[in-house]
Design an enzyme around this catalytic site. Structure first.
Site, mmCIF file in Angstrom:
data_model
loop_
_atom_site.group_PDB
_atom_site.id
_atom_site.type_symbol
_atom_site.label_atom_id
_atom_site.label_comp_id
_atom_site.label_asym_id
_atom_site.label_seq_id
_atom_site.Cartn_x
_atom_site.Cartn_y
_atom_site.Cartn_z
ATOM 1 N N ASP A 79 0.822 -1.222 0.000
ATOM 2 C CA ASP A 79 0.000 0.000 0.000
ATOM 3 C C ASP A 79 0.851 1.266 0.000
ATOM 4 O O ASP A 79 0.331 2.365 -0.166
ATOM 5 C CB ASP A 79 -0.935 -0.007 1.211
ATOM 6 C CG ASP A 79 -2.050 1.027 1.113
ATOM 7 O OD1 ASP A 79 -2.587 1.225 0.013
ATOM 8 O OD2 ASP A 79 -2.394 1.640 2.143
ATOM 9 N N SER A 116 -7.455 4.984 -0.053
ATOM 10 C CA SER A 116 -7.684 3.753 -0.802
ATOM 11 C C SER A 116 -9.155 3.345 -0.731
ATOM 12 O O SER A 116 -9.795 3.455 0.320
ATOM 13 C CB SER A 116 -6.826 2.621 -0.234
ATOM 14 O OG SER A 116 -5.451 2.965 -0.258
ATOM 15 N N GLN A 127 -5.117 -1.373 -7.319
ATOM 16 C CA GLN A 127 -5.790 -0.540 -6.321
ATOM 17 C C GLN A 127 -6.469 0.636 -6.996
ATOM 18 O O GLN A 127 -5.937 1.226 -7.945
ATOM 19 C CB GLN A 127 -4.788 -0.010 -5.292
ATOM 20 C CG GLN A 127 -5.421 0.792 -4.162
ATOM 21 C CD GLN A 127 -4.390 1.308 -3.171
ATOM 22 O OE1 GLN A 127 -3.873 2.403 -3.330
ATOM 23 N NE2 GLN A 127 -4.081 0.510 -2.152
#
Length: 323
Positions: free
Chosen positions: A227, A257, A307
């Protein structure tokens, strides 16, 4: 395959746990129910670091599957920002147990609210079969690059760097980061505060310290690290970073996110340098899409990532609408 981050004390009374192991450590409070012990709130963030939640959810799921299985994919959604001052509860649902595959869904809760949900699939490893992969790009070797800490420290020590910017860097340096980074591109102060737009970035990454040989732990560590910087590639495509100062460049007003998916292709060690290649094919409507490829140093594509997130960019000098 259980994930244990508890290391027996060494003879001098200290432990060998790394920062990342403490960030992933969970307390089992009932069958299929786990509680976080430590959560990280990055400087300036709205909530708990997303990778922290992804990694802990994978730890919880992994601890409920037989040892012959290993994770091959996960798909998750971030529902609410996590509060670092309140433990997160992870409830694991045993969706399916098969001979070759098994599936788990993990729901993360705080104060009775669902903040995150993740479904992970596990497979019994099979022997080598025909395959292919994207080749690893040709980038400078990590041994020839400064670390993120060294780069920031050099700017702090540079008298030409504005004092307010230097103070921000000092705060960043004081954060207890679990991972090490080395950007494959050398950056001047101008590149950071007024970066040229580009839709791809690549950096070397590994955890600080040395881990044991449990593959499941290494997979959870990479889930945590995946991430980092990924969504920032969207802002970079517009010539923006959190440090943007030029009026010609848009400023970031929010990044968060929305979802996060991973595919694990082959074994690896998260305490050895891996190359993380991030790219963004599209942004719009205050959302941006990113893809990532994580390579072992020998060129093996070990993990793929996808993502989408909220990326709100605003011009520093917007034109006022005419009435």
């Amino acid at each position: 395959m259980s994930v244990s981050t508890t290391v027996p004390p060494s003879p001098d009374g200290t432990t060998n746990n790394t920062i990342i192991e403490s960030m992933l450590d969970l307390e089992e409070i009932d069958k299929d129910l786990f509680r976080s012990k430590k959560l990280w709130l990055p400087m300036g963030a709205r909530g708990v670091f997303g990778g922290n939640v992804v990694g802990q959810a994978l730890v919880a799921a992994t601890n409920t599957v037989p040892s012959k299985f290993t994770v091959h994919s996960l798909h998750s959604y971030f529902l609410l920002a996590g509060d670092h001052s309140v433990p997160i509860l992870y409830h694991v649902e045993r969706v399916r147990d098969g001979k070759s595959y098994c599936t788990r869904t993990v729901t993360a809760k705080q104060r009775g609210n669902n903040i995150f949900v993740c479904t992970a699939s596990f497979q019994v490893p099979v022997s080598d079969t025909p395959g292919h992969q994207y080749p690893m790009p040709d980038v400078p070797h990590h041994s020839k690059l400064p670390s993120q800490e060294e780069l920031m420290q050099s700017m702090v020590d540079n008298p030409k760097v504005p004092e307010n910017f230097s103070e921000i860097l000092k705060l960043r340096l004081a954060e207890p980061l679990a991972l090490e980074f080395k950007d494959t591109q050398k950056h001047s102060l101008k590149d950071i505060t007024n970066p040229p737009p580009r839709t791809q970035q690549a950096f070397w990454i590994k955890c600080k310290g040395t881990l044991g040989d449990n593959l499941a732990l290494h997979q959870c560590v990479v889930a945590y690290g995946s991430d980092h910087n990924l969504l920032g590639t969207v802002a970079l495509a517009h010539g923006a970073t959190w440090f943007s100062r030029q009026k010609s460049n848009p400023r970031i007003t929010m990044m968060a996110s929305l979802d996060h998916s991973m595919w694990f292709h082959s074994p690896f060690r998260a305490d050895e340098w891996m190359l993380y290649v991030c790219e963004t094919p599209r942004s719009g409507s205050d959302r941006g899409l990113t893809f990532g490829r994580i390579y072992k140093e020998d060129g093996t594509l070990a993990v793929s990532v996808a993502q989408e997130g909220v990326v709100r960019l605003r011009q520093n000098n917007p034109t006022e609408p005419k009435l």
